[in-house]
Design an enzyme around this catalytic site. Structure first.
Site, PDB file in Angstrom:
ATOM      1  N   ARG A  28       0.829  -1.215   0.000  1.00 29.21           N
ATOM      2  CA  ARG A  28       0.000   0.000   0.000  1.00 29.21           C
ATOM      3  C   ARG A  28       0.859   1.259   0.000  1.00 29.21           C
ATOM      4  NH1 ARG A  28      -5.076  -1.447   2.937  1.00 29.21           N
ATOM      5  NH2 ARG A  28      -5.146   0.634   3.797  1.00 29.21           N
ATOM      6  N   TRP A  76       1.524   6.381   5.576  1.00 37.35           N
ATOM      7  CA  TRP A  76       1.785   7.064   4.298  1.00 37.35           C
ATOM      8  C   TRP A  76       1.525   8.531   4.620  1.00 37.35           C
ATOM      9  CZ3 TRP A  76       3.328   6.689  -0.735  1.00 37.35           C
ATOM     10  CH2 TRP A  76       2.859   7.628  -1.631  1.00 37.35           C
ATOM     11  N   ASN A 100      -5.890   5.393  10.744  1.00 40.57           N
ATOM     12  CA  ASN A 100      -5.941   5.695   9.304  1.00 40.57           C
ATOM     13  C   ASN A 100      -7.044   6.717   9.124  1.00 40.57           C
ATOM     14  OD1 ASN A 100      -4.048   3.762   8.861  1.00 40.57           O
ATOM     15  ND2 ASN A 100      -5.405   2.294   7.842  1.00 40.57           N
ATOM     16  N   GLY A 101      -6.808   7.688   8.248  1.00 42.22           N
ATOM     17  CA  GLY A 101      -7.847   8.687   7.970  1.00 42.22           C
ATOM     18  C   GLY A 101      -7.365  10.079   8.349  1.00 42.22           C
ATOM     19  N   GLU A 483      -0.359  12.010 -23.539  1.00 42.05           N
ATOM     20  CA  GLU A 483      -0.405  11.103 -22.381  1.00 42.05           C
ATOM     21  C   GLU A 483      -1.026   9.765 -22.761  1.00 42.05           C
ATOM     22  OE1 GLU A 483       0.773  10.608 -19.594  1.00 42.05           O
ATOM     23  OE2 GLU A 483      -0.644   9.287 -18.572  1.00 42.05           O
ATOM     24  N   LYS A 487       0.722   6.112 -22.364  1.00 41.65           N
ATOM     25  CA  LYS A 487       0.125   4.983 -21.614  1.00 41.65           C
ATOM     26  C   LYS A 487       0.113   3.736 -22.485  1.00 41.65           C
ATOM     27  CE  LYS A 487       0.318   6.111 -18.619  1.00 41.65           C
ATOM     28  NZ  LYS A 487       0.887   7.121 -17.974  1.00 41.65           N
ATOM     29  N   GLU A 490       3.726   2.348 -23.237  1.00 43.35           N
ATOM     30  CA  GLU A 490       4.546   1.810 -22.131  1.00 43.35           C
ATOM     31  C   GLU A 490       3.981   0.518 -21.549  1.00 43.35           C
ATOM     32  OE1 GLU A 490       4.973   4.027 -18.447  1.00 43.35           O
ATOM     33  OE2 GLU A 490       3.126   5.083 -18.838  1.00 43.35           O
ATOM     34  N   HIS A 506       1.253  18.030 -41.502  1.00 42.90           N
ATOM     35  CA  HIS A 506       2.655  18.481 -41.648  1.00 42.90           C
ATOM     36  C   HIS A 506       3.610  17.308 -41.553  1.00 42.90           C
ATOM     37  CE1 HIS A 506       1.392  22.645 -41.486  1.00 42.90           C
ATOM     38  NE2 HIS A 506       0.601  22.322 -40.477  1.00 42.90           N
ATOM     39  N   LYS A 604       9.412   2.252 -11.769  1.00 43.81           N
ATOM     40  CA  LYS A 604       8.389   3.187 -11.297  1.00 43.81           C
ATOM     41  C   LYS A 604       8.988   4.575 -11.087  1.00 43.81           C
ATOM     42  CE  LYS A 604       4.487   4.772  -9.928  1.00 43.81           C
ATOM     43  NZ  LYS A 604       3.509   5.104 -10.977  1.00 43.81           N
TER      44      LYS A 604
HETATM   45  C1  AGP Z   1       4.375   7.348 -16.591  1.00 42.84           C
HETATM   46  O1  AGP Z   1       3.380   6.369 -16.770  1.00 42.84           O
HETATM   47  C2  AGP Z   1       5.763   6.756 -16.595  1.00 42.84           C
HETATM   48  N1  AGP Z   1       5.866   5.727 -15.621  1.00 42.84           N
HETATM   49  C3  AGP Z   1       6.859   7.795 -16.513  1.00 42.84           C
HETATM   50  O2  AGP Z   1       6.771   8.572 -17.686  1.00 42.84           O
HETATM   51  C4  AGP Z   1       6.791   8.751 -15.310  1.00 42.84           C
HETATM   52  O3  AGP Z   1       5.686   9.619 -15.462  1.00 42.84           O
HETATM   53  C5  AGP Z   1       8.062   9.595 -15.297  1.00 42.84           C
HETATM   54  O4  AGP Z   1       9.160   8.720 -15.103  1.00 42.84           O
HETATM   55  C6  AGP Z   1       8.067  10.663 -14.203  1.00 42.84           C
HETATM   56  O5  AGP Z   1       7.998  10.046 -12.961  1.00 42.84           O
HETATM   57  P1  AGP Z   1       7.708  10.975 -11.672  1.00 42.84           P
HETATM   58  O6  AGP Z   1       6.351  11.565 -11.847  1.00 42.84           O
HETATM   59  O7  AGP Z   1       7.787  10.034 -10.503  1.00 42.84           O
HETATM   60  O8  AGP Z   1       8.758  12.039 -11.615  1.00 42.84           O
END
Ligand code: AGP
Length: 609
Positions: A28, A76, A100-101, A483, A487, A490, A506, A604
């Protein structure tokens, strides 16, 4: 999200159950942890640490806990930094409590609790002190907790123990889950069923407004007026991994579907639909600075960059004469950039650890420009190094592909724009329009995801085998086209590119043939007719065109597939269309058998350059 575990029994060491349970809740996301136990003599032992559970285990090596009752928590951070003092459990007198909350009226309660010497800046310590203040000599812990909860406003899931009643854990919930595992000569409580697996499959799910007294061989449930409530233990379904995903098959779909509720946290206390005003704590800007800002540089990578791009349109609409510049961190940091006077830089990052974005922050600070963080992870490096800033409160985002954080980042920057608009003579009507739309946004997202999930799933099946795609949009539909393409690429590995639809002719239109599909984000606004132009160009060349739009069905659109959303929103429609793009990418990736949460080659948080 924070996690709660509690244990009372006779056959296990509470510390082992608590640590094991907290490890089950690690997914989490958290940034500190702690446990409190009562030993055989009824003495309390408290251990807390920042960082991961392994850090807590190091602390526990110094003073192991032998008791058979205790409570534990993973925090968190949302309000109050990541410190040991802010970690739970919090104690006050004879009370040890995890929570929590959010206790919304904690400041006014704190002002009345003069006897308690506060050591943290959390609302939870206030709650512990309140319970202690109500825990008179002839009062039971249950009564003290019930009396205290009647005095708080906000949400809570809590577990409370006291050396005065060493065989009892009192738990309660309002808006934050609390589950009671009924074992043989033991009771285990948790904020998430995954912590109960392996001990019992019988659980009592507390309802909002209920409180329970747990001992090793009994669970008595009451309402806050202490009227007994009847509960029959239910079976806990699913395996550990499944439960941690809230029953969803992947974290990504869980995070897409929960963004309406997490956006509620982003907006909490930040918009006033009566006055039509927006408010953000945290930017750390004086009134004079708010009035003098004429230029905003928005820095980010990937999705954070696209969030900044979308926000820049809104900022320029809201704040008269404001100029914005949205930059890719990995490029900007090496440029000989100049930032004019009367500027601020918004540093956008979900993780708060992205190396290029952090490097930009440091470069910009060297130039004496005020930096404001738009960050999700509390206490992250960027959050600590900016001059001010605001957390987006999207909750932990586990899946590598960023979804709910994008929405929260855009909204948080929009809130900043609303504050600037108020200080710089922006149109009160436009400001109010945005506030009213923001208030509706969480429910509109929920409705969009619910009502169109089927259509989007069908589209995904139809187009999952394609290897090339273009995403196209104008104005505020352009950033979400970028965006949406990110998505898709990736997580599905389809080569998808986002473009301003006016750019099609163009060059990119050379890519159009029967093997590509194009997703057009078409807004029913002043550019509607213009936006159809690109669609016709693609259709004339045999491209497969999907249209995502808020245009009513009376508006004839020629396309291979159309998803029309019905919504009262206007300005924020791109955010709704983007949730459809998130769903589309998810289902395509699943159809292609990819590892949706951990796509190949990706991390991530890109903490390397
Ligand atoms: C987004 O889906 C990607 N995982 C990647 O572009 C990400 O947004 C980018 O690495 C920036 O990460 P951050 O927001 O943790 O700085």
């Amino acid at each position: 999200m924070c996690g709660i575990v509690g244990y009372v029994g006779e056959k296990r060491n509470a510390q082992d159950v608590l640590v094991n349970g907290l490890k089950r809740l690690e997914y989490r996301g958290y940034d500190s942890a702690g446990i409190a136990t009562l030993d055989e003599k009824g003495e309390a032992h408290l251990a807390r640490s920042v960082g991961k559970i392994v850090e807590l285990e190091q602390v526990l090596l110094e003073e192991s806990h032998t008791g058979k009752i205790g409570i534990g928590h993973t925090r968190w951070a949302t309000h109050g930094g990541v410190t040991v003092e802010n970690a739970h459990p919090h104690s006050a007198g004879d009370v040890y409590l995890v929570h929590n909350g959010i206790i919304e009226n904690y400041k006014e309660l704190k002002a009345k609790l003069k006897e308690h010497k506060f050591t943290s800046d959390t609302d939870t310590e206030v709650l512990a002190a309140l319970v202690d203040s109500n825990y008179g000599l002839n009062i039971s812990l249950k009564d003290a907790v019930a009396k205290s909860l009647k005095q708080v406003r906000g949400t809570y899931g809590i577990a409370v123990i006291s050396p005065r009643e060493p065989g009892v854990i009192v738990v309660a919930r309002l808006g934050s889950p609390l589950i009671i595992g009924v074992g043989k000569d033991e009771t285990i409580i948790a904020s998430d069923a995954s912590a109960l697996l392996g001990y019992t499959r019988e659980a009592i799910y507390l309802n909002d407004g209920e409180l329970a007294v747990c001992t090793k061989d009994s669970v008595d449930v009451y309402n806050l007026s202490l009227k007994p409530q009847n509960h029959i233990p239910e079976q806990i379904e699913g395996d550990l991994e499944q439960i941690q995903k809230g029953g969803y098959p992947h974290f990504l779909i869980k995070e897409i579907m929960e963004q309406s509720s997490t956006l509620g946290n982003t907006l909490k206390g930040r918009i006033d639909t009566k006055t039509g005003k927006m408010h953000l704590g945290g930017p750390n800007l004086t009134q004079k600075e708010m009035q003098s800002i004429k230029h905003i540089v928005i820095v980010g990578c990937g999705t954070a960059y696209y969030a900044g791009l979308l926000a820049s349109y809104y900022l320029e609409q809201l704040v008269p004469e404001l100029t914005t510049e949205v930059v890719i961190a990995s490029e900007y940091r090496y440029r000989s950039f100049h930032i004019p006077k009367n500027s601020v830089a918004l540093i956008v990052s979900q993780s708060g650890e992205t190396a290029d974005t952090l490097a930009c922050l440091r470069e910009i600070k060297k130039r004496g420009v005020k930096t404001l963080g738009i960050v999700n992870v509390v206490g992250s490096t960027i959050a600590r190094e900016v001059d001010g800033g605001t957390y987006v409160h999207a909750g932990p985002e586990i899946s590598v592909a960023s979804t709910k954080a994008f929405t929260a980042q855009v909204v948080t920057m929009l809130l900043f724009g609303g504050m600037l608009a108020e200080h710089q003579g922006g149109s009160p009507q436009l400001l109010n329009d945005f506030v009213q739309e923001l208030a509706k946004l969480p429910s509109e997202i929920e409705k969009t995801l619910r009502d169109y999930a089927g259509e989007i799933g069908d589209l995904a099946k139809k187009y999952a085998k394609y290897d090339d795609a273009l995403y196209l949009g104008r104005d505020t539909a352009y950033p979400i086209s970028l965006e949406g393409a990110l998505k898709l690429k990736e997580i599905s590995y389809i080569h998808a590119e986002g473009y301003a639809s006016g750019e099609l002719k163009h060059g990119p239109i050379a890519l159009v043939d029967e093997n590509t599909f194009e997703i057009f984000n078409i807004l029913d606004n002043w550019l509607y007719d213009k936006s159809l132009g690109g669609l016709h160009e693609v259709r004339a060349r045999g491209g497969k065109a999907i249209v995502l739009t808020d245009a009513a069905k009376e508006k004839q659109i020629e396309a291979d597939d159309i998803v029309r959303i019905e919504t009262p929103l206007k300005h924020l429609v791109p955010i709704l269309l983007n949730t459809l793009q998130q769903l589309f990418a998810y289902h395509v990736a699943v159809a292609r058998g990819n590892d949706v949460d951990q796509p190949r080659n990706l991390a991530k948080s890109v903490t390397v350059e």
